[in-house]
Design an enzyme around this catalytic site. Structure first.
Site, PDB file in Angstrom:
ATOM      1  N   CYS A   1       0.870  -1.174   0.000  1.00  0.00           N
ATOM      2  CA  CYS A   1       0.000   0.000   0.000  1.00  0.00           C
ATOM      3  C   CYS A   1       0.913   1.231   0.000  1.00  0.00           C
ATOM      4  O   CYS A   1       2.007   1.181  -0.540  1.00  0.00           O
ATOM      5  CB  CYS A   1      -0.952  -0.022   1.189  1.00  0.00           C
ATOM      6  N   TYR A   2       0.495   2.312   0.604  1.00  0.00           N
ATOM      7  CA  TYR A   2       1.324   3.524   0.634  1.00  0.00           C
ATOM      8  C   TYR A   2       2.485   3.398   1.616  1.00  0.00           C
ATOM      9  O   TYR A   2       3.636   3.632   1.264  1.00  0.00           O
ATOM     10  CB  TYR A   2       0.479   4.747   1.005  1.00  0.00           C
TER      11      TYR A   2
END
Length: 100
Positions: free
Chosen positions: A65-66
């Site tokens: 993800c981020y």
């Protein structure tokens, strides 16, 4: 059913260069379109059915993800679907990009 494991971005990237790992990127479409790890699958609500149909249950999966927080929930979801070797990448795509 077992749960996912954690892996840091450096170890994940090194393993992905040596092993047949399925990278899964769960970031939004704009972020994915701008930059993503080579060979990663963009997992969204619209693509999850194809992923489950096409990716073998025993394939190693790294979820990105981020920063490494949202990937934990998706990694657990994949484990709940029967995937056996799932990792959440600590540091996420941000950490992944920093590694040369």
């Amino acid at each position: 059913m077992s749960g996912y494991q954690l892996i840091n971005a450096l170890d994940a990237k090194q393993r992905s260069l040596k092993e047949n790992i399925q990278l899964v990127d769960i970031r939004d479409s704009n972020s994915f379109d701008t930059a993503h790890a080579e060979g990663s699958f963009h997992l969204t609500n619209d693509t999850i059915a194809d992923f489950i149909k096409d990716v073998e249950i025993n394939r190693t999966i790294f979820v990105i993800c981020y920063h490494g927080n949202s990937s934990k929930g998706v990694a657990q979801y994949l484990c709940d679907q029967g995937y056996l070797d799932v990792y959440s990448v600590n540091g996420g795509f941000e950490g992944w990009q920093l590694i040369e």
